[in-house]
Design a protein around this motif. Structure first.
Motif, PDB file in Angstrom:
ATOM      1  N   ASP A   4       0.856  -1.178   0.000  1.00 22.90           N
ATOM      2  CA  ASP A   4       0.000   0.000   0.000  1.00 22.90           C
ATOM      3  C   ASP A   4       0.899   1.237   0.000  1.00 22.90           C
ATOM      4  O   ASP A   4       0.959   1.984   0.979  1.00 22.90           O
ATOM      5  CB  ASP A   4      -0.920  -0.012   1.225  1.00 22.90           C
ATOM      6  CG  ASP A   4      -1.941   1.110   1.199  1.00 22.90           C
ATOM      7  OD1 ASP A   4      -2.234   1.640   0.103  1.00 22.90           O
ATOM      8  OD2 ASP A   4      -2.428   1.477   2.286  1.00 22.90           O
ATOM      9  N   PRO A   5       1.627   1.446  -1.113  1.00 24.49           N
ATOM     10  CA  PRO A   5       2.598   2.540  -1.124  1.00 24.49           C
ATOM     11  C   PRO A   5       1.937   3.911  -1.170  1.00 24.49           C
ATOM     12  O   PRO A   5       0.880   4.084  -1.781  1.00 24.49           O
ATOM     13  CB  PRO A   5       3.387   2.284  -2.411  1.00 24.49           C
ATOM     14  CG  PRO A   5       2.435   1.546  -3.293  1.00 24.49           C
ATOM     15  CD  PRO A   5       1.590   0.708  -2.363  1.00 24.49           C
ATOM     16  N   LEU A  27       1.613   3.616 -16.057  1.00 25.03           N
ATOM     17  CA  LEU A  27       1.058   4.647 -15.168  1.00 25.03           C
ATOM     18  C   LEU A  27      -0.433   4.434 -14.945  1.00 25.03           C
ATOM     19  O   LEU A  27      -0.912   4.523 -13.801  1.00 25.03           O
ATOM     20  CB  LEU A  27       1.316   6.038 -15.749  1.00 25.03           C
ATOM     21  CG  LEU A  27       2.775   6.451 -15.887  1.00 25.03           C
ATOM     22  CD1 LEU A  27       2.881   7.786 -16.605  1.00 25.03           C
ATOM     23  CD2 LEU A  27       3.483   6.496 -14.546  1.00 25.03           C
ATOM     24  N   ASP A  28      -1.153   4.139 -16.005  1.00 22.75           N
ATOM     25  CA  ASP A  28      -2.602   3.936 -15.873  1.00 22.75           C
ATOM     26  C   ASP A  28      -2.918   2.756 -14.961  1.00 22.75           C
ATOM     27  O   ASP A  28      -3.833   2.830 -14.137  1.00 22.75           O
ATOM     28  CB  ASP A  28      -3.242   3.728 -17.249  1.00 22.75           C
ATOM     29  CG  ASP A  28      -3.291   5.011 -18.066  1.00 22.75           C
ATOM     30  OD1 ASP A  28      -3.114   6.106 -17.488  1.00 22.75           O
ATOM     31  OD2 ASP A  28      -3.488   4.909 -19.295  1.00 22.75           O
ATOM     32  N   GLU A  29      -2.160   1.691 -15.082  1.00 27.55           N
ATOM     33  CA  GLU A  29      -2.393   0.519 -14.229  1.00 27.55           C
ATOM     34  C   GLU A  29      -2.093   0.844 -12.771  1.00 27.55           C
ATOM     35  O   GLU A  29      -2.823   0.432 -11.865  1.00 27.55           O
ATOM     36  CB  GLU A  29      -1.547  -0.668 -14.705  1.00 27.55           C
ATOM     37  CG  GLU A  29      -1.881  -1.972 -14.037  1.00 27.55           C
ATOM     38  CD  GLU A  29      -3.283  -2.491 -14.337  1.00 27.55           C
ATOM     39  OE1 GLU A  29      -3.832  -3.209 -13.469  1.00 27.55           O
ATOM     40  OE2 GLU A  29      -3.842  -2.194 -15.416  1.00 27.55           O
ATOM     41  N   PHE A  37      -3.621   1.668  -7.264  1.00 26.54           N
ATOM     42  CA  PHE A  37      -3.187   2.387  -6.052  1.00 26.54           C
ATOM     43  C   PHE A  37      -3.740   3.807  -6.070  1.00 26.54           C
ATOM     44  O   PHE A  37      -2.999   4.781  -6.254  1.00 26.54           O
ATOM     45  CB  PHE A  37      -1.659   2.379  -5.952  1.00 26.54           C
ATOM     46  CG  PHE A  37      -1.078   0.997  -5.916  1.00 26.54           C
ATOM     47  CD1 PHE A  37      -1.101   0.254  -4.750  1.00 26.54           C
ATOM     48  CD2 PHE A  37      -0.550   0.417  -7.063  1.00 26.54           C
ATOM     49  CE1 PHE A  37      -0.595  -1.035  -4.716  1.00 26.54           C
ATOM     50  CE2 PHE A  37      -0.035  -0.879  -7.044  1.00 26.54           C
ATOM     51  CZ  PHE A  37      -0.066  -1.603  -5.862  1.00 26.54           C
ATOM     52  N   PRO A  38      -5.040   3.956  -5.865  1.00 26.01           N
ATOM     53  CA  PRO A  38      -5.679   5.274  -5.995  1.00 26.01           C
ATOM     54  C   PRO A  38      -5.213   6.310  -4.971  1.00 26.01           C
ATOM     55  O   PRO A  38      -5.400   7.502  -5.191  1.00 26.01           O
ATOM     56  CB  PRO A  38      -7.168   4.960  -5.838  1.00 26.01           C
ATOM     57  CG  PRO A  38      -7.232   3.650  -5.143  1.00 26.01           C
ATOM     58  CD  PRO A  38      -6.000   2.897  -5.533  1.00 26.01           C
ATOM     59  N   GLY A  87       1.200  16.879 -12.007  1.00 28.46           N
ATOM     60  CA  GLY A  87       1.525  17.638 -10.803  1.00 28.46           C
ATOM     61  C   GLY A  87       0.686  17.266  -9.595  1.00 28.46           C
ATOM     62  O   GLY A  87       0.867  17.825  -8.524  1.00 28.46           O
ATOM     63  N   LYS A  88      -0.227  16.335  -9.765  1.00 31.46           N
ATOM     64  CA  LYS A  88      -1.088  15.900  -8.661  1.00 31.46           C
ATOM     65  C   LYS A  88      -0.835  14.423  -8.370  1.00 31.46           C
ATOM     66  O   LYS A  88      -0.141  14.101  -7.422  1.00 31.46           O
ATOM     67  CB  LYS A  88      -2.555  16.155  -9.010  1.00 31.46           C
ATOM     68  CG  LYS A  88      -2.864  17.621  -9.212  1.00 31.46           C
ATOM     69  CD  LYS A  88      -4.281  17.827  -9.679  1.00 31.46           C
ATOM     70  CE  LYS A  88      -4.516  19.301  -9.891  1.00 31.46           C
ATOM     71  NZ  LYS A  88      -4.889  19.676 -11.202  1.00 31.46           N
ATOM     72  N   ARG A  89      -1.419  13.553  -9.182  1.00 32.05           N
ATOM     73  CA  ARG A  89      -1.220  12.104  -8.983  1.00 32.05           C
ATOM     74  C   ARG A  89       0.085  11.618  -9.606  1.00 32.05           C
ATOM     75  O   ARG A  89       0.648  10.634  -9.169  1.00 32.05           O
ATOM     76  CB  ARG A  89      -2.383  11.307  -9.598  1.00 32.05           C
ATOM     77  CG  ARG A  89      -3.726  11.465  -8.950  1.00 32.05           C
ATOM     78  CD  ARG A  89      -3.949  10.661  -7.689  1.00 32.05           C
ATOM     79  NE  ARG A  89      -3.430   9.329  -7.600  1.00 32.05           N
ATOM     80  CZ  ARG A  89      -3.981   8.219  -8.084  1.00 32.05           C
ATOM     81  NH1 ARG A  89      -5.108   8.270  -8.748  1.00 32.05           N
ATOM     82  NH2 ARG A  89      -3.413   7.045  -7.907  1.00 32.05           N
ATOM     83  N   ILE A  90       0.532  12.306 -10.653  1.00 31.59           N
ATOM     84  CA  ILE A  90       1.802  11.966 -11.304  1.00 31.59           C
ATOM     85  C   ILE A  90       2.686  13.200 -11.268  1.00 31.59           C
ATOM     86  O   ILE A  90       2.379  14.227 -11.880  1.00 31.59           O
ATOM     87  CB  ILE A  90       1.594  11.508 -12.762  1.00 31.59           C
ATOM     88  CG1 ILE A  90       0.643  10.309 -12.830  1.00 31.59           C
ATOM     89  CG2 ILE A  90       2.945  11.170 -13.397  1.00 31.59           C
ATOM     90  CD1 ILE A  90       0.249   9.901 -14.246  1.00 31.59           C
TER      91      ILE A  90
END
Length: 187
Positions: free
Chosen positions: A58-59, A89-91, A96-97, A134-137
């Motif tokens: 659970d990173p 990246l999509d996976e 891992f939302p 800049g947010k999730r990536i």
């Protein structure tokens, strides 16, 4: 979690990245896991993710550097390599939302700036840099630190014949670049 190919794998080599990993990432707050494998391309990393390599983790942060072998081994081309990074990246975003992905462009390769594989690697990087929102990536680009003013890569930073794998000094550059990004994510 650090994901990638042999460049990521060498964080675990005792005479290369191992001392840098131990110094910077083995203890709290990082407790980092390293999943890098020699010769992996984007397709291999995607397969590993889909087939459970990260199950049970659970990173909070996932560091991704993949695509170098898609550039060095003919077949995928710039668009294929970039599409492979996007699929990885999509996976990861799906599985891992709550994690933030720290995306690295592929490191520069070959000793001189005018090598065709250096140019194709940079073309791949132009596409994958655009994936960072800049947010999730989050993009962490430290490639310039590997280059001399003339674009060459000094042997002190990558000493293998193809100028692909960082030395211990190269891993120190990587650690110095990624730690502030990870610190911000983990705070």
């Amino acid at each position: 979690v650090f994901l990638g190919d042999s460049i990521t794998h060498h964080w675990e080599f005792p005479l290369i990245g191992g001392p840098v990993r131990q110094k910077h990432f083995d203890g709290a707050p990082y407790q980092a896991l390293f999943y890098g494998y020699q010769g992996d391309r984007t397709q291999n990393l995607l397969w590993r993710i889909v087939n459970g390599e990260l199950d049970g983790t659970d990173p909070k942060a996932i560091v991704v550097m993949i695509g170098t072998n898609n550039n060095l081994i003919p077949g995928d081309g710039v668009q294929g390599a970039a599409a492979g990074v996007r699929a990885v990246l999509d996976e990861l975003l799906l599985r891992f939302p709550k994690a933030t992905i720290v995306l690295h462009p592929t490191t520069p390769v070959k000793r001189t700036a005018n090598d065709p594989q250096r140019a194709s690697g940079e073309a791949i990087n132009r596409v994958i840099r655009s994936y960072a929102d800049g947010k999730r990536i989050v993009l962490c680009d430290f490639n310039a630190a590997f280059l001399q003013p003339d674009g060459s890569i000094p042997k002190e930073l990558m000493d293998d014949a193809a100028a692909v794998h960082p030395t211990t000094a190269g891993y120190e550059i990587w650690a110095a670049a990624v730690k502030p990004v990870l610190d911000k994510i983990l705070k």
